[in-house]
Design a protein around this motif. Structure first.
Motif, PDB file in Angstrom:
ATOM      1  N   GLU A  53      -5.836  33.803  65.019  1.00  0.00           N
ATOM      2  CA  GLU A  53      -6.719  33.359  66.329  1.00  0.00           C
ATOM      3  C   GLU A  53      -7.815  34.356  66.653  1.00  0.00           C
ATOM      4  OE1 GLU A  53      -2.910  31.018  68.025  1.00  0.00           O
ATOM      5  OE2 GLU A  53      -3.798  32.717  69.084  1.00  0.00           O
ATOM      6  N   VAL A  54      -7.529  35.759  66.525  1.00  0.00           N
ATOM      7  CA  VAL A  54      -8.453  36.697  66.784  1.00  0.00           C
ATOM      8  C   VAL A  54      -9.690  36.441  65.801  1.00  0.00           C
ATOM      9  CG1 VAL A  54      -8.885  39.259  66.941  1.00  0.00           C
ATOM     10  CG2 VAL A  54      -6.795  38.283  67.753  1.00  0.00           C
ATOM     11  N   ALA A  55      -9.387  36.281  64.546  1.00  0.00           N
ATOM     12  CA  ALA A  55     -10.332  36.317  63.279  1.00  0.00           C
ATOM     13  C   ALA A  55     -11.192  35.034  63.819  1.00  0.00           C
ATOM     14  CB  ALA A  55      -9.573  35.932  61.869  1.00  0.00           C
ATOM     15  N   LEU A  56     -10.409  33.685  63.914  1.00  0.00           N
ATOM     16  CA  LEU A  56     -11.173  32.547  64.309  1.00  0.00           C
ATOM     17  C   LEU A  56     -12.083  32.495  65.522  1.00  0.00           C
ATOM     18  CD1 LEU A  56      -8.438  30.076  63.001  1.00  0.00           C
ATOM     19  CD2 LEU A  56     -10.536  30.525  61.901  1.00  0.00           C
ATOM     20  N   VAL A  74     -10.297  27.502  58.856  1.00  0.00           N
ATOM     21  CA  VAL A  74     -11.543  27.887  57.969  1.00  0.00           C
ATOM     22  C   VAL A  74     -12.609  26.913  57.229  1.00  0.00           C
ATOM     23  CG1 VAL A  74     -10.688  30.543  57.869  1.00  0.00           C
ATOM     24  CG2 VAL A  74     -10.238  28.849  55.900  1.00  0.00           C
ATOM     25  N   PHE A  75     -11.851  25.765  56.849  1.00  0.00           N
ATOM     26  CA  PHE A  75     -12.407  24.847  56.455  1.00  0.00           C
ATOM     27  C   PHE A  75     -13.115  24.067  57.267  1.00  0.00           C
ATOM     28  CE2 PHE A  75     -12.176  20.312  55.097  1.00  0.00           C
ATOM     29  CZ  PHE A  75     -13.102  20.217  54.209  1.00  0.00           C
ATOM     30  N   LEU A  76     -12.309  23.684  58.467  1.00  0.00           N
ATOM     31  CA  LEU A  76     -13.083  23.089  59.644  1.00  0.00           C
ATOM     32  C   LEU A  76     -14.359  23.800  60.086  1.00  0.00           C
ATOM     33  CD1 LEU A  76     -10.375  21.807  61.521  1.00  0.00           C
ATOM     34  CD2 LEU A  76     -11.599  20.444  60.113  1.00  0.00           C
ATOM     35  N   LYS A  77     -14.325  25.189  60.054  1.00  0.00           N
ATOM     36  CA  LYS A  77     -15.295  26.051  60.245  1.00  0.00           C
ATOM     37  C   LYS A  77     -16.524  26.030  59.497  1.00  0.00           C
ATOM     38  CE  LYS A  77     -13.420  28.736  64.189  1.00  0.00           C
ATOM     39  NZ  LYS A  77     -14.392  29.093  65.081  1.00  0.00           N
TER      40      LYS A  77
END
Ligand code: FES
Length: 326
Positions: A276-279, A306-309
Motif C-alpha cells: 500500500e505504501v509503494a502504490l 501495478v497492472f492497473l497502474k
C-alpha cells in the motif's frame, strides 16, 4: 476415489486428495517442498495413463511426454500406476561456509559452489535435507569469483527444514541442491526503465540480489526498494541497503512497518503495509518494471494493482513465498 499402484502396493487416494497427500498419509517418503506446484521437487511418473493436465503445469515438454507430473497437484481422475523418478535435479553438493543470524528469525546461509553451477541473482534453488525434505530459497547475492552464494532462511516455529539448518547443518557440511531456477532476475534490456522492488519478510532475499545486480550493471533508471514487516525487528540488512542508497543517486529505499508502529519509528520507517505504501508513492507505473516477492496474498494484490497502474504484464515479475511448517 482412485487406486494408486506404487512399488507393488495399492493405496486408496481419497476424494480431493492429491497423490502426494496419499503417499505421505501412508508414511511413504516422497521428496516435496512447496506443495503449490512451484518447486517441482515432487515430480513422479505415471506408468500406465496420462496424468491430469493440471498436474503437469510448468513442466518441460519432454517431461510431459514421459508422463511426469507434480504429485502435489495431481488429483487422479482414474486409477494410476505411478513410479518415482530419479531426482536428477539434485545435481549439486554445496559446502556450508557460514551461518549467521540477520535478525531474530532469518538466517543467512553462505554456501560454496563449484564452477559448473551458474545462477542469476534472484533465482531460487531447491535444497534437500537428509530426510528428503525439500525447500526453495532465493539467491540474494551476485555471482562472484569466490564461487559462493547466499540464501536467507526464514526460521518458522516448528519448521522442520529451518530447524535442521539451524541445529544440525554445520559449517563444513555438504548439502544437496538443484540448479538455479526461476525467471525473477534482472536483465539489462531497457536500462532506462524504473525498477520497483517490493517485498515482505524474507522476500527481501531475491530483491536484494536483483538490486545489487542492477546497480552492478549500472542500471540507468530509478530504482526503489520497499521492504515491509509487521514490526521493525522483522526488517534487516538496513545498514547495507542504506550504504547502497548513499552510493547511488538513482536508488531509493523505504522500510515499512505495518503493525506495531512506535513514535521512535517516525523518520526511520513508513507506517503501513508495504504494497500500500509503494502504490501510494507511485500513481503511474507505465513503463516501470516491477519485482514483487514474499507473502502470497500481497504478491497477488500487487500484481493486479501495478497492472492497473499501467505496468505491462511482461514487466511484472513475481515470486510468492509459500511457507511450510512441516
Ligand atoms: S511442486 Fe510439488 S511440492 Fe513443490
Amino acid at each position: 476415489m482412485a487406486i494408486l499402484s506404487y512399488k507393488q502396493h495399492d493405496y486408496i487416494c481419497r476424494e480431493n486428495e492429491t497423490v502426494l497427500d496419499t503417499l505421505l498419509r501412508e508414511n511413504i517418503s516422497i521428496p516435496h517442498g512447496c506443495r503449490q506446484g512451484v518447486c517441482q521437487s515432487c515430480v513422479m511418473q505415471s506408468v500406465d495413463t496420462s496424468p491430469p493436465d493440471a498436474a503437469q503445469e510448468g513442466l518441460r515438454e519432454n517431461q510431459k511426454q514421459q508422463n511426469h507430473f507434480l504429485s502435489c497437484l495431481c488429483k487422479p481422475e482414474q486409477d494410476m500406476e505411478i513410479d518415482a523418478i530419479e531426482q536428477l535435479d539434485f545435481v549439486h553438493e554445496f559446502e556450508v561456509l557460514a551461518k549467521e543470524m540477520l535478525n531474530r528469525d532469518t538466517l543467512l546461509l553462505r554456501l560454496s559452489h563449484g564452477k559448473e553451477f551458474t545462477f542469476k541473482s534472484g533465482q531460487f534453488i531447491n535444497l534437500k535435507s537428509p530426510d528428503n525434505t525439500v525447500r526453495s530459497y532465493s539467491i540474494s547475492n551476485i555471482p562472484n569469483e569466490e564461487q559462493h552464494l547466499e540464501l536467507q532462511i526464514r526460521l518458522l516455529p516448528n519448521g522442520r527444514f529451518g530447524s535442521w539448518v539451524y541445529h544440525d547443518l554445520e559449517v563444513g557440511h555438504n548439502i544437496s541442491a538443484s540448479s538455479a531456477l526461476g525467471n525473477c532476475f534482472y536483465n539489462t534490456e531497457r536500462q532506462e526503465q524504473g525498477l520497483l522492488l517490493v517485498g515482505t519478510g524474507s522476500g527481501l532475499a531475491p530483491l536484494y540480489g536483483i538490486l545489487q545486480d542492477a546497480l552492478r550493471q549500472a542500471h540507468k533508471g530509478a530504482i526503489h526498494l520497499f521492504h515491509g514487516s509487521r514490526d521493525a525487528e522483522g526488517l534487516y540488512l538496513r545498514e547495507q541497503i542504506q550504504q547502497l542508497v548513499s552510493e547511488n543517486n538513482n536508488f531509493n529505499y523505504t522500510a515499512c512497518v505495518s503493525g506495531d508502529y512506535k513514535d521512535e519509528h517516525l523518520g526511520l520507517y513508513s507506517q503501513g503495509r508495504v504494497h500500500e505504501v509503494a502504490l501510494s508513492t507511485y500513481n503511474n507505473l507505465n513503463g516501470w518494471r516491477v519485482y514483487v516477492c514474499g507473502h502470497p496474498e500481497m504478491v497477488k494484490q500487487m500484481q493486479t494493482q501495478v497492472f492497473l497502474k499501467g505496468a505491462n504484464l511482461e514487466d511484472i515479475y513475481a515470486d510468492a513465498f509459500h511457507s511450510s511448517s512441516s
